[in-house]
Each structure stands twice: as C-alpha cells, then as structure tokens.
Design an enzyme around this catalytic site. Structure first.
Site, short mmCIF file in Angstrom:
data_model
loop_
_atom_site.label_atom_id
_atom_site.label_comp_id
_atom_site.label_asym_id
_atom_site.label_seq_id
_atom_site.Cartn_x
_atom_site.Cartn_y
_atom_site.Cartn_z
N ASN A 27 -19.41 47.74 67.64
CA ASN A 27 -18.30 47.34 67.22
C ASN A 27 -18.53 45.27 66.83
OD1 ASN A 27 -15.93 47.85 64.82
ND2 ASN A 27 -15.35 48.93 66.85
N ASP A 61 -13.49 53.51 63.33
CA ASP A 61 -12.73 54.22 64.06
C ASP A 61 -12.29 55.15 63.83
OD1 ASP A 61 -12.89 51.45 65.15
OD2 ASP A 61 -11.17 51.45 63.67
P1 ATP Z 1 -15.61 49.82 60.17
O1 ATP Z 1 -15.86 49.03 61.03
O2 ATP Z 1 -15.80 49.04 59.08
O3 ATP Z 1 -14.74 50.27 60.81
P2 ATP Z 1 -18.01 50.83 60.92
O4 ATP Z 1 -19.44 50.16 59.79
O5 ATP Z 1 -17.90 51.22 61.87
O6 ATP Z 1 -17.11 50.91 60.02
P3 ATP Z 1 -19.29 52.96 58.75
O7 ATP Z 1 -20.53 53.75 58.97
O8 ATP Z 1 -19.40 51.64 57.56
O9 ATP Z 1 -19.12 52.58 60.39
O10 ATP Z 1 -18.57 53.85 58.45
C1 ATP Z 1 -18.53 55.23 59.61
C2 ATP Z 1 -18.38 56.01 58.77
O11 ATP Z 1 -17.38 56.95 58.21
C3 ATP Z 1 -20.24 56.87 58.02
O12 ATP Z 1 -20.20 57.26 58.99
C4 ATP Z 1 -19.07 57.47 57.12
O13 ATP Z 1 -19.38 58.78 57.60
C5 ATP Z 1 -17.96 57.56 56.88
N1 ATP Z 1 -17.77 56.06 55.60
C6 ATP Z 1 -18.14 55.04 55.13
N2 ATP Z 1 -18.33 54.21 54.38
C7 ATP Z 1 -18.40 55.83 53.63
C8 ATP Z 1 -17.96 56.06 51.93
N3 ATP Z 1 -18.67 54.61 51.51
N4 ATP Z 1 -18.36 56.91 51.70
C9 ATP Z 1 -17.95 58.21 52.52
N5 ATP Z 1 -17.84 58.08 53.40
C10 ATP Z 1 -18.05 56.30 54.23
#
Ligand code: ATP
Length: 314
Positions: free
Chosen positions: A165, A256
């Site tokens: 994070n 999260d």
């Molecule tokens: P954040 O810090 O914004 O909470 P992150 O960068 O830690 O998110 P991401 O990889 O953006 O994590 O998203 C985490 C998970 O959420 C992905 O692995 C997927 O399962 C789901 N996810 C995120 N964006 C999408 C999307 N556009 N469509 C469908 N599922 C998504």
C-alpha cells in the site's frame, strides 16, 4: 470464530458528490476511510471477528471514526489523543470515471500511534494480524509500533499479513522502499501491485521481487492486477485468477476489499484459487459504488454475485 487484529490510521473522509473540481463543489458527503479499517469492516462482513486499533483526536471527527467502525461490528480500540486532530481525506471527482484523493494527515492523531498503545494480549489473542505500509510511512513511532506488533505476533504464532500500500504522498520511493521491504520480509503473506513489489528491490521486476520475498519469511506473495485480477506466487507454484467485468464507479478501496476476501478465504481454510476468486469478487464489487468500503460484500452477496443472480450491491 476466527479473530483478526489490525492497526492503523482511520481518517474522516469528505467526498464531493459533484463532478468537477472542489473549487466549485458544494455538495459534500462525510464518512470515514483508512486502509486497515476498510479491511476490518470487509472481514467482519465476511463473518470474522475483527478488532481495529488506532489513535483519533479528541474531536467530533474522531468520534465519527470510532462510531462508524463500531457500527459495522468491529471491536474498535481507539486511543484518544488530546494533542492532535483526527486526520482528514478529501475525494474529488474531476470526471465521472476518475477520483483524486487529497490527504490532510501530517501531524494527525492517527500518525502518533505508539507501541505503548498496544494492550497486553491484544495481538496474542488473534489468529491473524493484518498491517499495511501506510503505517510504516506516517511516522517514526507508527513504524516502530508496526515492528513491535510483528515481533509480538511472531512470538505468539499469529499469522502476519502485509499490504505494501505505498502512498507517494508519505515518502519518496527511495525512502519508503527499504522500510517497506523490512516489514514485507518479516510477514507471512504479502500483498502488492507490480510497481509496489518493484519498489522493494530497485532494479528488479515484480517476478524477481516475489522470488526475493519468498527467500525470506513470506510463503505467499499476492499480486493485485486491477481489472485483470490477481496472481498468487508461492514457492512451488503460481496461481492466476482473472478479474470480473463490472461497471466501475470508483476503484479506491478495491485493494482493501480484495485483501479481506483473500484473508477470509485463508481463515476459512480455502485453497489459493478459491481465495483469489473471492478476493476478485470483493474487489470488483467495491468498484461499483463511490464509497471506500461501503459496498464490501457479505458472504451472501459474494454468492449472489458469483451465481449472477439478483442485484449484488445493496
Ligand atoms: P486501492 O489501493 O485503490 O484500494 P490497489 O491498487 O491496492 O487498490 P488494485 O489492483 O487496483 O489494488 O485492485 C485490487 C483488486 O480489485 C483487483 O485485484 C481486482 O480483483 C479488483 N479490481 C480493481 N479494479 C477493478 C476493475 N476495474 N474491475 C474489476 N475488478 C477490479
């Protein structure tokens, strides 16, 4: 029932309902947000006993934070700090499909978290301790708290999970990298995006970074890949799981919800592929509404989403 402990900073969250710059926005909504409490609430929805610990100011926003976390059924252990305010987070919607997050947290009560805030037995009574890299970067005392918490968890045989994070507003990659790496190498399961893994070991790609982590304590590294889903890397195998196609409103907090889905699967005794599946459902469902945690699903909603029946988001 399985019990999860987590600690970190939760802030008041002011969100613009208007599309466009905050310069002209007049319709604002008040809520709360913080990576660890987002995970805590999401885990509670998935049926686990959860306890969250953090500092809040002696102010109405601090009361709001504690009230909201408790209302979700999470055991909130708030230390009230009379000498600093509760932190604040602003969410602007420059366009219907984008979100900009601004933090007012420097010197906040939450960032003054200290190792003496950890009650005796609080970590030791949990099955799993979840931490994030935000706590490693908000202050020196919070970083030390993280370290003490990991030592105590390991001494008591409590599983330690860590979501990198990385927040660029808190520290530069050069400063944050070694701190985050130190915590990640001492955790049992590490979550992160491709760039976050590369940040831990400058000059390596994410795959090599996973190998480096697995050579230390972690047994699993879970790569979040946004709309593409996720990949779990273990010493002997790699498991991939595609994401779900949904109408995206706001992706903040998806990571999260994803982590909560994965951890609840782990604590239910599910295999890696099933954990990833639940995690991807939780992440996708979180993207469908503006809140950071509000649309985190219950197990029933996960089942409904998976079966493709009914309206998955209440
Ligand atoms: P954040 O810090 O914004 O909470 P992150 O960068 O830690 O998110 P991401 O990889 O953006 O994590 O998203 C985490 C998970 O959420 C992905 O692995 C997927 O399962 C789901 N996810 C995120 N964006 C999408 C999307 N556009 N469509 C469908 N599922 C998504």
């Amino acid at each position: 029932r399985r019990r999860v402990a987590t600690l970190g900073e939760t802030m008041a969250l002011v969100r613009s309902r208007d599309i466009g710059s905050l310069r002209h926005a007049s319709d604002l909504a008040l809520g709360i947000g913080g990576a660890e409490s987002n995970v805590a609430i999401a885990l509670r929805r998935l049926g686990l006993d959860v306890t969250w610990l953090g500092r809040v100011g002696d102010d109405s926003l601090g009361e709001r934070v504690v009230r909201e976390i408790r209302a979700e059924g999470v055991d909130a252990r708030a230390v009230v700090d009379a000498d600093a305010p509760t932190g604040l987070m602003l969410k602007e919607r420059p366009t219907p499909a984008s979100t900009r997050v601004l933090y007012y947290r420097a010197g906040s009560a939450g960032s003054r978290l200290s190792a003496c805030d950890l009650p005796d037995g609080w970590i030791e009574q949990a099955d799993l301790l979840h931490l994030t890299g935000i706590t490693a970067l908000i202050s020196e005392s919070a970083r030390e708290t993280l370290s003490v918490a990991i030592d105590r968890a390991r001494a008591a045989g409590v599983v330690v999970t860590f979501d990198i994070n990385y927040r660029s507003s808190l520290a530069s990659p050069a400063v944050a990298g070694p701190w985050l790496r130190d915590v990640a190498e001492r955790a049992d399961i590490v979550f992160g995006g491709t760039e976050e893994l590369e940040l831990l070991y400058p000059g390596t790609d994410a795959a090599a970074a996973c190998e480096r982590l697995l050579a230390h304590r972690p047994a699993e590294v879970v790569l979040k890949r946004g709309a593409d889903g996720a990949t779990a890397v273990l010493a002997t195998r790699t498991v991939e799981a595609p994401g779900f196609v949904v109408d995206v409103v706001d992706t903040v907090g998806a990571g999260d919800a994803f982590v909560a889905g994965y951890l609840s699967g782990l604590l239910d005794g599910s295999e890696v592929a099933a954990r990833l599946h639940r995690a991807n459902v939780c992440g996708a469902m979180l993207c469908m509404t503006p809140g950071d945690w509000e649309s985190s699903p219950t197990l029933r909603e996960v089942r409904q989403f998976t079966a493709g029946i009914g309206d998955p988001v209440l």
